[in-house]
Design a protein around this motif. Sequence first.
Motif, PDB file in Angstrom:
ATOM      1  N   PHE A   1      41.106 -72.526  47.979  1.00  0.00           N
ATOM      2  CA  PHE A   1      42.153 -71.267  48.427  1.00  0.00           C
ATOM      3  C   PHE A   1      41.673 -70.099  48.630  1.00  0.00           C
ATOM      4  O   PHE A   1      41.977 -69.147  49.597  1.00  0.00           O
ATOM      5  CB  PHE A   1      43.138 -71.778  47.667  1.00  0.00           C
ATOM      6  N   THR A   2      41.062 -69.871  47.483  1.00  0.00           N
ATOM      7  CA  THR A   2      40.030 -68.284  47.412  1.00  0.00           C
ATOM      8  C   THR A   2      39.521 -68.134  48.670  1.00  0.00           C
ATOM      9  O   THR A   2      39.505 -66.924  49.348  1.00  0.00           O
ATOM     10  CB  THR A   2      39.420 -68.099  46.285  1.00  0.00           C
ATOM     11  N   ARG A   3      38.630 -69.148  49.069  1.00  0.00           N
ATOM     12  CA  ARG A   3      37.757 -68.960  50.356  1.00  0.00           C
ATOM     13  C   ARG A   3      38.619 -68.702  51.477  1.00  0.00           C
ATOM     14  O   ARG A   3      38.242 -68.020  52.237  1.00  0.00           O
ATOM     15  CB  ARG A   3      36.964 -70.277  50.341  1.00  0.00           C
TER      16      ARG A   3
ATOM     17  N   VAL B   1      49.780 -58.133  48.858  1.00  0.00           N
ATOM     18  CA  VAL B   1      50.036 -58.984  47.662  1.00  0.00           C
ATOM     19  C   VAL B   1      48.620 -59.118  46.876  1.00  0.00           C
ATOM     20  O   VAL B   1      48.278 -58.983  45.691  1.00  0.00           O
ATOM     21  CB  VAL B   1      50.910 -59.930  47.554  1.00  0.00           C
ATOM     22  N   ILE B   2      47.723 -60.052  47.700  1.00  0.00           N
ATOM     23  CA  ILE B   2      46.441 -60.391  47.318  1.00  0.00           C
ATOM     24  C   ILE B   2      45.610 -59.231  46.906  1.00  0.00           C
ATOM     25  O   ILE B   2      44.854 -59.117  45.819  1.00  0.00           O
ATOM     26  CB  ILE B   2      45.788 -61.129  48.139  1.00  0.00           C
ATOM     27  N   LYS B   3      45.679 -58.141  47.828  1.00  0.00           N
ATOM     28  CA  LYS B   3      44.778 -57.022  47.537  1.00  0.00           C
ATOM     29  C   LYS B   3      45.282 -56.201  46.449  1.00  0.00           C
ATOM     30  O   LYS B   3      44.549 -55.728  45.861  1.00  0.00           O
ATOM     31  CB  LYS B   3      44.841 -56.141  48.862  1.00  0.00           C
ATOM     32  N   GLN B   4      46.805 -56.383  46.138  1.00  0.00           N
ATOM     33  CA  GLN B   4      47.129 -55.508  45.048  1.00  0.00           C
ATOM     34  C   GLN B   4      46.867 -56.124  43.610  1.00  0.00           C
ATOM     35  O   GLN B   4      46.572 -55.771  42.606  1.00  0.00           O
ATOM     36  CB  GLN B   4      48.699 -55.457  45.070  1.00  0.00           C
ATOM     37  N   GLU B   5      46.994 -57.753  43.638  1.00  0.00           N
ATOM     38  CA  GLU B   5      46.838 -58.400  42.424  1.00  0.00           C
ATOM     39  C   GLU B   5      45.693 -59.139  42.183  1.00  0.00           C
ATOM     40  O   GLU B   5      45.259 -59.714  41.221  1.00  0.00           O
ATOM     41  CB  GLU B   5      48.194 -59.470  42.539  1.00  0.00           C
ATOM     42  N   GLY B   6      44.655 -59.094  43.264  1.00  0.00           N
ATOM     43  CA  GLY B   6      43.529 -59.956  43.033  1.00  0.00           C
ATOM     44  C   GLY B   6      43.554 -61.253  43.525  1.00  0.00           C
ATOM     45  O   GLY B   6      44.490 -61.716  44.000  1.00  0.00           O
ATOM     46  N   LEU B   7      42.485 -61.890  43.189  1.00  0.00           N
ATOM     47  CA  LEU B   7      42.292 -63.192  43.877  1.00  0.00           C
ATOM     48  C   LEU B   7      42.662 -64.161  42.705  1.00  0.00           C
ATOM     49  O   LEU B   7      42.877 -63.592  41.476  1.00  0.00           O
ATOM     50  CB  LEU B   7      40.976 -63.216  44.268  1.00  0.00           C
ATOM     51  N   PRO B   8      42.473 -65.378  42.864  1.00  0.00           N
ATOM     52  CA  PRO B   8      42.802 -66.291  41.685  1.00  0.00           C
ATOM     53  C   PRO B   8      41.653 -66.517  40.728  1.00  0.00           C
ATOM     54  O   PRO B   8      40.584 -65.800  40.902  1.00  0.00           O
ATOM     55  CB  PRO B   8      43.070 -67.731  42.561  1.00  0.00           C
TER      56      PRO B   8
ATOM     57  N   SER C   1      38.036 -60.571  41.401  1.00  0.00           N
ATOM     58  CA  SER C   1      37.666 -59.500  42.333  1.00  0.00           C
ATOM     59  C   SER C   1      36.892 -60.248  43.273  1.00  0.00           C
ATOM     60  O   SER C   1      36.363 -61.374  43.291  1.00  0.00           O
ATOM     61  CB  SER C   1      36.408 -58.476  41.834  1.00  0.00           C
ATOM     62  N   LEU C   2      37.002 -59.520  44.609  1.00  0.00           N
ATOM     63  CA  LEU C   2      36.386 -60.053  45.628  1.00  0.00           C
ATOM     64  C   LEU C   2      34.683 -60.202  45.619  1.00  0.00           C
ATOM     65  O   LEU C   2      34.117 -61.009  46.112  1.00  0.00           O
ATOM     66  CB  LEU C   2      36.450 -59.166  46.741  1.00  0.00           C
ATOM     67  N   GLU C   3      34.346 -59.118  45.040  1.00  0.00           N
ATOM     68  CA  GLU C   3      32.584 -59.199  44.699  1.00  0.00           C
ATOM     69  C   GLU C   3      32.320 -60.399  43.967  1.00  0.00           C
ATOM     70  O   GLU C   3      31.447 -61.167  44.533  1.00  0.00           O
ATOM     71  CB  GLU C   3      32.141 -57.951  43.858  1.00  0.00           C
ATOM     72  N   PHE C   4      32.973 -60.603  43.063  1.00  0.00           N
ATOM     73  CA  PHE C   4      32.778 -61.944  41.966  1.00  0.00           C
ATOM     74  C   PHE C   4      33.091 -63.253  43.025  1.00  0.00           C
ATOM     75  O   PHE C   4      31.949 -64.100  42.967  1.00  0.00           O
ATOM     76  CB  PHE C   4      33.875 -61.866  40.781  1.00  0.00           C
ATOM     77  N   TRP C   5      34.084 -63.414  43.760  1.00  0.00           N
ATOM     78  CA  TRP C   5      34.307 -64.616  44.448  1.00  0.00           C
ATOM     79  C   TRP C   5      33.185 -64.713  45.413  1.00  0.00           C
ATOM     80  O   TRP C   5      32.839 -65.939  45.839  1.00  0.00           O
ATOM     81  CB  TRP C   5      35.735 -64.672  44.913  1.00  0.00           C
TER      82      TRP C   5
END
Length: 622
Positions: free
Chosen positions: A227-229, A348-355, A611-615
């Motif tokens: 789902f993160t992908r 909301v995803i941009k504000q709260e981060g990814l799973p 974070s986007l970088e981690f994922w």
Amino acid sequence: MPTIKFANILLEKSSQSLSYPSLYCRANGEIVKDKTSGEWTLYDAGSYDFTTYFNSLSVAKLQKYTRATSGKLHLELQGAAARIQQTKGGVFSAHSEPVGEPFAVPSSDTWQTLDIDLQIDDDAVIVGFIIDTEGAVQIRNSYYQLEIDGDFRPVELALATTTFKKESFIERNIALIKEHIFASGEDIADHFHMYVIDNGRTLDVDKLSDEHVTIRPNQNVGGAGGFTRGMIEAMEQSVPATNILLMDDDVAVSPESIKRTYNLLRILKPKYHDAMISGAMLNYEIGEDQWEDTGYMTDEGTFCPAKPPLRLTKFEDVVFNEVFVLPKHIKKEQRYAAWWYCCIPISVIKQEGLPLPVFVRCDDAEYGTRCQRELITMNGLCIWHMSFHVRYNAAVERYQTTRNTMIAQCTTGFAKKSDFMYELHNNIRLELKKFGYANAELCLDAFEDFLKGPQFISKKGVAEETFMRANKRKEQLVSFDELQKQAEQMGITGFHISKINRQLVDGDKPRTYVQRLQDYTTDNGQRFVKTEGEGYAVIPLIGWAYPAGAIRGKKYLIVIDWYNKKGAIRVKDSARYNTILKRYQRDLHYYKHNIDRLRAEYSQARPKLTSLEFWKDYLDMN
């Protein structure tokens, strides 16, 4: 004012509609689909009530959440003479109630169009209509139209579904969406994209992909990673998505639910622009039963549906489903929307981060409680999903759930009011009393992996490796034939699988107060006063079952998964019981001396893990 075709009058030819037609229309006549034209015929003279789960209009919620100011019912009919009666359901309605005077429709060999202004009073929760026919009447292209205060919101909707070797479900859902959404000619067709994240890498990419559907082969990173992908793909598509709809793979879906979700997004009031839209889970086997329509975490640390079970072919339950108010014991900060059908704003995803990278279980509950946004539900927004007792898996319930809830609580403050240590203790004691030693050890495997800190779960491959390990270490079930052979080899007299039925499996026996006290203090004869036990009892597989009277004093417990026709034999083993308890006490000692450090480490790791970088690195997208 602008108008929108909000909800189509829905008639389907699916297993759910054929088995439970009252979800769509309550009738005393037959409804038939023409194989050539695709149009529907109310085949007999009679009464056809569309004030149902799928075909009523949720006016109370539309007034609350949207800028709708009025509504119309658009009907296209042909055939015998008929009467159209608007209906409504109020808070205390036991059946659909007439509103205003009926509209007479003369017989005709050509199509007649009716646009009926809906009368909506303060008592109306839902509105609908009844068609009383004098003979066969055809119906087509009928819908509810809403007049809107202001312009439509620009919406680009992406759907992400994560799959692992469930080709039949996915290919069917892709075909439904291609036929009923992309080929519909409706506005959604130009503002919708479907992503299938294929963790099993078994789908035919060239066959299934086109300009509307993207099949993305992915590592096996579970639902959370899949789902993160999908979230990342939606954010980075050529025209960035404004909202993403997350949906399980092993579900049956009505494309109309997706259309209504898109239309709802376009007309939300500004205060609800960042709300999540949650679809209900209906029972795949009993399609009229609603299992969950949002959930919450209990104080004891368990997942629980917010609403009681409802039967959506019952009119009063259709109304109740819309007016349900959370009881005081369900706190907003403990509530979540499951990802079998959940639409999340990209903002909301941009504000709260990814799973969190937890593979499966608790990823959706953690994210919902983390974001703390309004959860919008509505009749007609749903999927059909296999019920949990049918697919009980100790690797999920004992390992994944135990570990992930603890990780989530320490990392993002998930379910602060829930006591997951209580749940751990309760599950270990429960498994030990039922001689479920392998599953009790899974709880400790999970606890110990949590105690390793965030650096452990953040490693590539660990999430899959630990889940596969848990599946290997869980109690292994065998076929009924093999189960019978094992019972005979172990000298269990009197057991014959042919004589076992659900009444026996799910049954229990009463206990006296003294017996209850003995079982509690000795853990069913395994500590203080140890007994070898004698005979056997048959009990259900599901971990939360506790047939205390049936199991007391027994040497063997025969565990039955009646749905999948499998089972296992457990043998009382006080030595193994003691080994598990000693391990548990050692883990508790470590926990008490390190929990403050662990909480700090997990909390500090939150920005990185979400974070986007981690994922992107975790998913090898760089």
